[in-house]
Design a protein around this motif. Structure first.
Motif, PDB file in Angstrom:
ATOM      1  N   ARG A   1      13.467  67.106  -9.797  1.00  0.00           N
ATOM      2  CA  ARG A   1      14.590  66.640  -8.951  1.00  0.00           C
ATOM      3  C   ARG A   1      14.300  65.264  -8.379  1.00  0.00           C
ATOM      4  N   LYS A   2      13.061  65.026  -7.951  1.00  0.00           N
ATOM      5  CA  LYS A   2      12.701  63.712  -7.401  1.00  0.00           C
ATOM      6  C   LYS A   2      12.815  62.630  -8.456  1.00  0.00           C
ATOM      7  N   ARG A   3      12.444  62.953  -9.696  1.00  0.00           N
ATOM      8  CA  ARG A   3      12.530  61.963 -10.782  1.00  0.00           C
ATOM      9  C   ARG A   3      13.977  61.660 -11.136  1.00  0.00           C
ATOM     10  N   ASN A   4      14.860  62.660 -10.996  1.00  0.00           N
ATOM     11  CA  ASN A   4      16.257  62.470 -11.370  1.00  0.00           C
ATOM     12  C   ASN A   4      17.072  61.798 -10.282  1.00  0.00           C
ATOM     13  N   GLY A   5      16.473  61.528  -9.164  1.00  0.00           N
ATOM     14  CA  GLY A   5      17.196  60.724  -8.169  1.00  0.00           C
ATOM     15  C   GLY A   5      17.646  61.440  -6.941  1.00  0.00           C
ATOM     16  N   GLY A   6      17.209  62.560  -6.622  1.00  0.00           N
ATOM     17  CA  GLY A   6      17.580  63.121  -5.348  1.00  0.00           C
ATOM     18  C   GLY A   6      17.630  64.618  -5.335  1.00  0.00           C
ATOM     19  N   ASP A   7      17.898  65.134  -4.143  1.00  0.00           N
ATOM     20  CA  ASP A   7      17.977  66.562  -3.919  1.00  0.00           C
ATOM     21  C   ASP A   7      19.426  67.014  -4.080  1.00  0.00           C
ATOM     22  N   GLU A   8      19.680  68.045  -4.885  1.00  0.00           N
ATOM     23  CA  GLU A   8      21.041  68.493  -5.140  1.00  0.00           C
ATOM     24  C   GLU A   8      21.392  69.720  -4.307  1.00  0.00           C
ATOM     25  N   ASP A   9      20.523  70.196  -3.420  1.00  0.00           N
ATOM     26  CA  ASP A   9      20.803  71.389  -2.600  1.00  0.00           C
ATOM     27  C   ASP A   9      21.766  71.096  -1.505  1.00  0.00           C
TER      28      ASP A   9
END
Length: 108
Positions: free
Chosen positions: A100-108
């Motif tokens: 999630r950190k590599r993909n650009g952010g937290d989606e929760d």
């Protein structure tokens, strides 16, 4: 090949090898390595007779021998499996957080 440095054949001894008595003595060299030094036994030498001692002395209890398999397991395998499962879940969770950190952010 120089024949003058070659030693001649060893003369046979008067006593055959099957009747020759020798005593082995363990010796150590200056580096601590062990080897056996063989000595001819005297003609009157008697070998010591070794026998097992009986434990049937009166008033003496026979000692039990040590059995390492009779101790039993100190840990149960179920608790180890549970711990490994928790570890596996924690690793999966950490990998998901890193992804999630590599993909650009937290989606929760």
């Amino acid at each position: 090949m120089d024949q003058s440095t070659k030693t001649g054949p060893i003369p046979p001894e008067s006593v055959p090898d099957s009747e020759r008595r020798r005593i082995g003595k363990v010796v150590h060299d200056d580096r601590g390595n062990a080897s056996v030094r063989w000595l001819d036994a005297p003609s009157d030498y008697q070998r010591p007779v070794l026998e097992l001692a009986r434990d049937s002395a009166p008033g003496r209890k026979p000692e039990e021998s040590f059995n390492p398999y009779a101790l039993g397991a100190t840990r149960s395998t179920a608790s180890t499996r549970t711990d490994l499962r928790k570890l596996s879940e924690w690793i999966k969770m950490m990998r998901e957080l890193e992804e999630r950190k590599r993909n650009g952010g937290d989606e929760d």
